[in-house]
Design a protein around this motif. Structure first.
Motif, short mmCIF file in Angstrom:
data_model
loop_
_atom_site.label_atom_id
_atom_site.label_comp_id
_atom_site.label_asym_id
_atom_site.label_seq_id
_atom_site.Cartn_x
_atom_site.Cartn_y
_atom_site.Cartn_z
N TYR A 1 -20.86 -33.14 56.94
CA TYR A 1 -20.09 -33.23 55.70
C TYR A 1 -20.51 -32.16 54.69
O TYR A 1 -21.68 -31.93 54.44
CB TYR A 1 -20.25 -34.60 55.03
CG TYR A 1 -19.65 -34.61 53.65
CD1 TYR A 1 -18.26 -34.61 53.49
CD2 TYR A 1 -20.45 -34.53 52.51
CE1 TYR A 1 -17.70 -34.56 52.23
CE2 TYR A 1 -19.88 -34.49 51.25
CZ TYR A 1 -18.51 -34.50 51.11
OH TYR A 1 -17.94 -34.44 49.86
N GLU A 2 -19.50 -31.52 54.14
CA GLU A 2 -19.63 -30.67 52.97
C GLU A 2 -18.43 -30.97 52.08
O GLU A 2 -17.39 -31.41 52.59
CB GLU A 2 -19.62 -29.18 53.35
CG GLU A 2 -20.81 -28.75 54.18
CD GLU A 2 -20.61 -27.40 54.85
OE1 GLU A 2 -21.58 -26.64 54.93
OE2 GLU A 2 -19.48 -27.12 55.30
N ASN A 3 -18.54 -30.75 50.80
CA ASN A 3 -17.38 -30.90 49.92
C ASN A 3 -16.19 -30.21 50.59
O ASN A 3 -16.27 -29.04 50.98
CB ASN A 3 -17.69 -30.25 48.57
CG ASN A 3 -16.54 -30.35 47.60
OD1 ASN A 3 -15.50 -29.72 47.80
ND2 ASN A 3 -16.72 -31.14 46.56
N HIS A 4 -15.09 -30.94 50.74
CA HIS A 4 -13.99 -30.42 51.56
C HIS A 4 -13.33 -29.18 50.96
O HIS A 4 -12.96 -28.25 51.69
CB HIS A 4 -12.97 -31.52 51.81
CG HIS A 4 -13.52 -32.62 52.68
ND1 HIS A 4 -13.92 -32.41 53.98
CD2 HIS A 4 -13.77 -33.93 52.41
CE1 HIS A 4 -14.38 -33.54 54.49
NE2 HIS A 4 -14.31 -34.47 53.56
N LEU A 5 -13.19 -29.13 49.65
CA LEU A 5 -12.60 -27.93 49.05
C LEU A 5 -13.52 -26.74 49.27
O LEU A 5 -13.06 -25.64 49.61
CB LEU A 5 -12.34 -28.14 47.56
CG LEU A 5 -11.67 -26.96 46.86
CD1 LEU A 5 -10.35 -26.57 47.53
CD2 LEU A 5 -11.43 -27.27 45.38
N LEU A 6 -14.82 -26.95 49.11
CA LEU A 6 -15.79 -25.89 49.38
C LEU A 6 -15.64 -25.39 50.82
O LEU A 6 -15.59 -24.18 51.07
CB LEU A 6 -17.20 -26.41 49.13
CG LEU A 6 -18.39 -25.47 49.33
CD1 LEU A 6 -19.57 -25.94 48.48
CD2 LEU A 6 -18.83 -25.37 50.79
N GLY A 7 -15.57 -26.32 51.76
CA GLY A 7 -15.47 -25.95 53.16
C GLY A 7 -14.19 -25.19 53.47
O GLY A 7 -14.20 -24.19 54.21
N LEU A 8 -13.08 -25.63 52.90
CA LEU A 8 -11.80 -24.97 53.13
C LEU A 8 -11.79 -23.57 52.51
O LEU A 8 -11.26 -22.62 53.10
CB LEU A 8 -10.66 -25.81 52.56
CG LEU A 8 -10.41 -27.13 53.29
CD1 LEU A 8 -9.49 -28.04 52.46
CD2 LEU A 8 -9.81 -26.89 54.67
#
Length: 284
Positions: free
Chosen positions: A188-195
Protein backbone atom coordinates in the motif's frame (compact mmCIF):
# COMPACT_ATOMS: atom_id res chain seq x y z
CA UNK A 1 -14.30 5.19 -17.72
CA UNK A 2 -15.43 1.83 -19.04
CA UNK A 3 -16.12 -1.38 -17.14
CA UNK A 4 -14.73 -4.87 -17.71
CA UNK A 5 -14.81 -8.20 -15.89
CA UNK A 6 -11.95 -10.64 -15.32
CA UNK A 7 -13.53 -14.03 -16.03
CA UNK A 8 -11.69 -15.66 -13.11
CA UNK A 9 -14.53 -14.43 -10.86
CA UNK A 10 -17.19 -16.20 -12.96
CA UNK A 11 -15.84 -19.67 -12.23
CA UNK A 12 -19.21 -21.43 -12.60
CA UNK A 13 -20.02 -19.90 -16.02
CA UNK A 14 -18.66 -20.82 -19.41
CA UNK A 15 -17.47 -18.06 -21.75
CA UNK A 16 -20.63 -18.60 -23.80
CA UNK A 17 -22.73 -18.01 -20.67
CA UNK A 18 -20.73 -15.02 -19.44
CA UNK A 19 -20.74 -12.92 -22.62
CA UNK A 20 -24.53 -12.31 -22.81
CA UNK A 21 -24.62 -11.83 -19.04
CA UNK A 22 -22.06 -9.02 -19.28
CA UNK A 23 -24.12 -7.33 -21.97
CA UNK A 24 -27.31 -7.66 -19.93
CA UNK A 25 -25.74 -6.10 -16.83
CA UNK A 26 -24.02 -3.29 -18.75
CA UNK A 27 -20.32 -4.13 -18.91
CA UNK A 28 -18.20 -3.22 -21.93
CA UNK A 29 -15.39 -5.79 -22.02
CA UNK A 30 -14.05 -9.09 -20.74
CA UNK A 31 -10.60 -10.24 -19.63
CA UNK A 32 -10.22 -13.97 -20.24
CA UNK A 33 -8.50 -16.17 -17.70
CA UNK A 34 -5.92 -18.14 -19.72
CA UNK A 35 -4.73 -21.39 -18.16
CA UNK A 36 -4.79 -25.12 -18.70
CA UNK A 37 -7.10 -27.23 -16.49
CA UNK A 38 -5.66 -30.69 -15.73
CA UNK A 39 -8.11 -33.54 -16.17
CA UNK A 40 -8.05 -34.47 -12.48
CA UNK A 41 -8.95 -30.88 -11.55
CA UNK A 42 -12.01 -31.02 -13.83
CA UNK A 43 -13.57 -33.49 -11.41
CA UNK A 44 -13.56 -30.91 -8.61
CA UNK A 45 -16.31 -28.37 -7.83
CA UNK A 46 -15.82 -25.10 -9.68
CA UNK A 47 -13.50 -22.58 -8.06
CA UNK A 48 -11.66 -19.37 -8.87
CA UNK A 49 -8.16 -20.81 -9.33
CA UNK A 50 -8.60 -24.49 -10.11
CA UNK A 51 -11.65 -25.88 -11.94
CA UNK A 52 -12.71 -22.58 -13.43
CA UNK A 53 -15.22 -22.99 -16.28
CA UNK A 54 -14.68 -19.42 -17.51
CA UNK A 55 -11.14 -20.09 -18.71
CA UNK A 56 -9.53 -20.07 -22.14
CA UNK A 57 -7.33 -23.13 -22.61
CA UNK A 58 -3.85 -22.39 -24.03
CA UNK A 59 -4.48 -25.10 -26.63
CA UNK A 60 -7.56 -23.30 -27.98
CA UNK A 61 -8.01 -23.76 -31.72
CA UNK A 62 -8.35 -20.95 -34.25
CA UNK A 63 -11.93 -22.08 -34.87
CA UNK A 64 -12.78 -21.82 -31.17
CA UNK A 65 -11.20 -18.36 -31.05
CA UNK A 66 -13.35 -17.24 -33.98
CA UNK A 67 -16.50 -18.59 -32.31
CA UNK A 68 -15.83 -16.65 -29.10
CA UNK A 69 -14.90 -13.54 -31.09
CA UNK A 70 -18.10 -13.78 -33.13
CA UNK A 71 -20.22 -14.10 -30.01
CA UNK A 72 -18.40 -11.21 -28.33
CA UNK A 73 -18.96 -8.99 -31.36
CA UNK A 74 -22.63 -10.01 -31.47
CA UNK A 75 -23.11 -8.76 -27.90
CA UNK A 76 -20.77 -5.79 -28.19
CA UNK A 77 -18.31 -7.11 -25.58
CA UNK A 78 -14.66 -6.28 -26.28
CA UNK A 79 -11.95 -8.82 -25.48
CA UNK A 80 -9.75 -6.53 -23.42
CA UNK A 81 -7.14 -8.96 -22.18
CA UNK A 82 -5.82 -12.49 -22.33
CA UNK A 83 -4.66 -12.98 -18.77
CA UNK A 84 -2.31 -15.89 -18.06
CA UNK A 85 -0.20 -16.91 -15.07
CA UNK A 86 3.21 -16.51 -16.67
CA UNK A 87 6.64 -16.86 -15.15
CA UNK A 88 9.64 -15.15 -16.76
CA UNK A 89 9.59 -17.52 -19.75
CA UNK A 90 9.78 -15.65 -23.02
CA UNK A 91 8.62 -18.59 -25.18
CA UNK A 92 5.44 -18.98 -23.12
CA UNK A 93 4.95 -15.21 -23.31
CA UNK A 94 5.10 -15.24 -27.09
CA UNK A 95 2.48 -18.03 -27.22
CA UNK A 96 0.10 -15.88 -25.16
CA UNK A 97 0.77 -12.85 -27.34
CA UNK A 98 -0.05 -14.88 -30.45
CA UNK A 99 -3.43 -15.88 -29.00
CA UNK A 100 -4.11 -12.34 -27.79
CA UNK A 101 -3.41 -10.99 -31.27
CA UNK A 102 -5.95 -13.42 -32.76
CA UNK A 103 -8.53 -12.20 -30.23
CA UNK A 104 -7.67 -8.54 -31.03
CA UNK A 105 -7.01 -8.11 -27.32
CA UNK A 106 -5.38 -4.95 -26.00
CA UNK A 107 -3.34 -6.55 -23.20
CA UNK A 108 -1.75 -9.63 -21.76
CA UNK A 109 -0.44 -10.03 -18.22
CA UNK A 110 3.31 -10.57 -18.09
CA UNK A 111 5.13 -12.67 -15.53
CA UNK A 112 6.92 -11.29 -12.50
CA UNK A 113 8.79 -13.38 -9.93
CA UNK A 114 7.11 -14.43 -6.72
CA UNK A 115 8.84 -13.45 -3.50
CA UNK A 116 8.76 -15.92 -0.60
CA UNK A 117 12.08 -15.25 1.18
CA UNK A 118 13.71 -18.28 -0.49
CA UNK A 119 15.57 -16.34 -3.21
CA UNK A 120 17.46 -13.07 -3.13
CA UNK A 121 15.39 -10.12 -4.32
CA UNK A 122 18.25 -8.56 -6.25
CA UNK A 123 18.73 -11.64 -8.44
CA UNK A 124 14.98 -11.97 -9.00
CA UNK A 125 14.86 -8.30 -10.02
CA UNK A 126 17.78 -8.72 -12.43
CA UNK A 127 16.13 -11.75 -14.06
CA UNK A 128 12.77 -9.98 -14.32
CA UNK A 129 14.34 -6.91 -15.90
CA UNK A 130 15.97 -9.00 -18.61
CA UNK A 131 12.70 -10.85 -19.24
CA UNK A 132 10.75 -7.60 -19.56
CA UNK A 133 13.25 -6.19 -22.04
CA UNK A 134 12.64 -9.21 -24.25
CA UNK A 135 8.88 -9.11 -23.65
CA UNK A 136 8.77 -5.43 -24.63
CA UNK A 137 10.14 -6.29 -28.07
CA UNK A 138 7.57 -9.06 -28.53
CA UNK A 139 4.71 -6.83 -27.37
CA UNK A 140 5.74 -4.26 -29.97
CA UNK A 141 5.94 -6.99 -32.63
CA UNK A 142 2.48 -8.40 -31.84
CA UNK A 143 0.79 -5.06 -31.17
CA UNK A 144 -0.41 -6.14 -27.72
CA UNK A 145 0.66 -4.32 -24.56
CA UNK A 146 2.14 -6.40 -21.74
CA UNK A 147 1.21 -5.51 -18.16
CA UNK A 148 2.77 -6.29 -14.81
CA UNK A 149 0.30 -6.37 -11.93
CA UNK A 150 0.80 -4.84 -8.50
CA UNK A 151 0.42 -8.08 -6.58
CA UNK A 152 1.20 -9.34 -3.10
CA UNK A 153 3.87 -12.02 -2.72
CA UNK A 154 5.73 -10.80 -5.80
CA UNK A 155 8.60 -8.35 -6.33
CA UNK A 156 6.10 -5.70 -7.54
CA UNK A 157 3.68 -5.41 -4.64
CA UNK A 158 3.68 -1.60 -4.84
CA UNK A 159 3.63 1.19 -7.40
CA UNK A 160 7.18 2.12 -6.39
CA UNK A 161 8.39 -1.42 -7.05
CA UNK A 162 6.57 -1.55 -10.39
CA UNK A 163 8.02 1.74 -11.68
CA UNK A 164 11.52 0.66 -10.70
CA UNK A 165 11.16 -2.57 -12.66
CA UNK A 166 9.72 -0.84 -15.74
CA UNK A 167 12.15 2.08 -15.71
CA UNK A 168 13.63 2.60 -19.18
CA UNK A 169 10.98 0.54 -20.98
CA UNK A 170 8.47 2.04 -23.42
CA UNK A 171 4.99 2.63 -21.89
CA UNK A 172 3.50 2.19 -25.36
CA UNK A 173 4.35 -1.52 -25.15
CA UNK A 174 4.52 -2.37 -21.44
CA UNK A 175 2.63 -0.99 -18.48
CA UNK A 176 1.02 -1.60 -15.11
CA UNK A 177 -2.18 -3.32 -14.09
CA UNK A 178 -2.88 -1.30 -10.96
CA UNK A 179 -4.66 -3.38 -8.30
CA UNK A 180 -5.45 -1.63 -4.99
CA UNK A 181 -7.17 -4.74 -3.62
CA UNK A 182 -3.94 -6.70 -3.84
CA UNK A 183 -2.19 -3.84 -2.09
CA UNK A 184 -4.30 -4.45 1.03
CA UNK A 185 -2.16 -7.57 1.51
CA UNK A 186 1.08 -5.64 0.98
CA UNK A 187 2.39 -2.76 -1.09
CA UNK A 188 0.00 0.00 0.00
CA UNK A 189 0.96 3.54 -0.88
CA UNK A 190 -1.32 6.57 -1.12
CA UNK A 191 -3.15 5.78 -4.35
CA UNK A 192 -2.87 9.22 -5.90
CA UNK A 193 0.84 9.23 -5.14
CA UNK A 194 1.21 5.81 -6.74
CA UNK A 195 -0.75 6.77 -9.85
CA UNK A 196 1.25 9.98 -10.27
CA UNK A 197 4.46 8.00 -9.83
CA UNK A 198 3.46 5.44 -12.48
CA UNK A 199 2.29 8.08 -14.96
CA UNK A 200 1.91 6.76 -18.49
CA UNK A 201 2.59 3.20 -17.35
CA UNK A 202 -0.91 2.92 -15.82
CA UNK A 203 -2.76 0.89 -18.45
CA UNK A 204 -5.52 -0.92 -16.60
CA UNK A 205 -7.10 -1.12 -13.13
CA UNK A 206 -8.57 -4.07 -11.24
CA UNK A 207 -11.30 -3.50 -8.69
CA UNK A 208 -11.74 -5.79 -5.71
CA UNK A 209 -11.49 -5.30 -1.96
CA UNK A 210 -10.12 -6.97 1.14
CA UNK A 211 -9.65 -6.43 4.87
CA UNK A 212 -7.33 -7.55 7.62
CA UNK A 213 -8.99 -9.70 10.30
CA UNK A 214 -7.71 -11.42 13.43
CA UNK A 215 -6.89 -15.08 12.88
CA UNK A 216 -9.30 -17.16 14.95
CA UNK A 217 -6.72 -19.92 15.23
CA UNK A 218 -4.53 -17.75 17.48
CA UNK A 219 -3.95 -19.77 20.68
CA UNK A 220 -1.53 -17.60 22.62
CA UNK A 221 -1.12 -14.07 23.86
CA UNK A 222 0.08 -13.09 20.38
CA UNK A 223 -2.41 -11.75 17.83
CA UNK A 224 -2.08 -12.98 14.27
CA UNK A 225 -3.83 -11.45 11.28
CA UNK A 226 -4.80 -12.55 7.80
CA UNK A 227 -6.57 -10.96 4.82
CA UNK A 228 -10.12 -11.80 3.74
CA UNK A 229 -11.65 -10.79 0.42
CA UNK A 230 -14.64 -8.47 0.93
CA UNK A 231 -17.34 -6.79 -1.15
CA UNK A 232 -15.96 -3.74 -2.93
CA UNK A 233 -17.80 -1.29 -0.65
CA UNK A 234 -16.81 -3.02 2.61
CA UNK A 235 -13.05 -3.53 2.44
CA UNK A 236 -10.11 -1.33 3.32
CA UNK A 237 -9.75 0.24 -0.13
CA UNK A 238 -11.80 3.45 -0.39
CA UNK A 239 -12.88 2.97 -3.99
CA UNK A 240 -14.79 6.23 -4.14
CA UNK A 241 -11.49 8.01 -3.46
CA UNK A 242 -9.46 5.76 -5.79
CA UNK A 243 -11.79 6.55 -8.68
CA UNK A 244 -11.45 10.26 -7.93
CA UNK A 245 -7.67 9.79 -7.90
CA UNK A 246 -7.85 8.02 -11.28
CA UNK A 247 -9.82 10.96 -12.63
CA UNK A 248 -7.26 13.40 -11.20
CA UNK A 249 -4.46 11.79 -13.22
CA UNK A 250 -6.62 11.69 -16.36
CA UNK A 251 -7.17 7.95 -16.48
CA UNK A 252 -9.95 7.11 -18.93
CA UNK A 253 -9.39 3.37 -19.44
CA UNK A 254 -11.20 0.35 -18.07
CA UNK A 255 -11.89 -0.66 -14.50
CA UNK A 256 -11.99 -4.45 -14.35
CA UNK A 257 -14.08 -6.19 -11.71
CA UNK A 258 -12.37 -9.12 -9.96
CA UNK A 259 -14.62 -9.91 -6.99
CA UNK A 260 -13.57 -12.85 -4.79
CA UNK A 261 -15.90 -12.08 -1.85
CA UNK A 262 -18.31 -14.98 -2.55
CA UNK A 263 -21.12 -13.02 -0.91
CA UNK A 264 -23.58 -13.84 -3.71
CA UNK A 265 -23.86 -15.80 -6.95
CA UNK A 266 -22.02 -14.73 -10.08
CA UNK A 267 -24.78 -12.72 -11.75
CA UNK A 268 -25.82 -10.85 -8.62
CA UNK A 269 -22.16 -10.12 -7.85
CA UNK A 270 -21.74 -8.64 -11.34
CA UNK A 271 -24.84 -6.49 -10.81
CA UNK A 272 -23.72 -5.42 -7.33
CA UNK A 273 -20.31 -4.28 -8.57
CA UNK A 274 -21.74 -2.55 -11.63
CA UNK A 275 -24.13 -0.53 -9.47
CA UNK A 276 -21.33 0.60 -7.17
CA UNK A 277 -19.14 1.50 -10.14
CA UNK A 278 -21.87 3.65 -11.58
CA UNK A 279 -22.42 5.39 -8.24
CA UNK A 280 -18.74 6.20 -7.79
CA UNK A 281 -18.05 7.28 -11.35
CA UNK A 282 -21.06 9.62 -11.28
CA UNK A 283 -19.27 11.55 -8.53
CA UNK A 284 -16.21 12.50 -10.62
Amino acid sequence: MKYSVFSVMAHDKTPEELIPMLKEVGYHAVEWRFKETPEEVRQEPTSFWRNNYCTIDPDISDQEIEEIKKMSEQYGIKTLSITPYLQDNIKDTEKVLAVAQKFNASFIRLGVPKYDRNEDFNQLFKNAKEYLKQAEKLCKQYGVKGLIETHHNTIVASASAAIRLLDGLDPQHVGVLYDPGNMVHEGYENHLLGLQLLGDYVAHVHMKNAAWVIDDSTKSDEVNWHVNWESIEKGIVNWDQVIKDLSTVGYDGYIGIEDFSQVDDTKNTLIHNFNWLQKWTENI
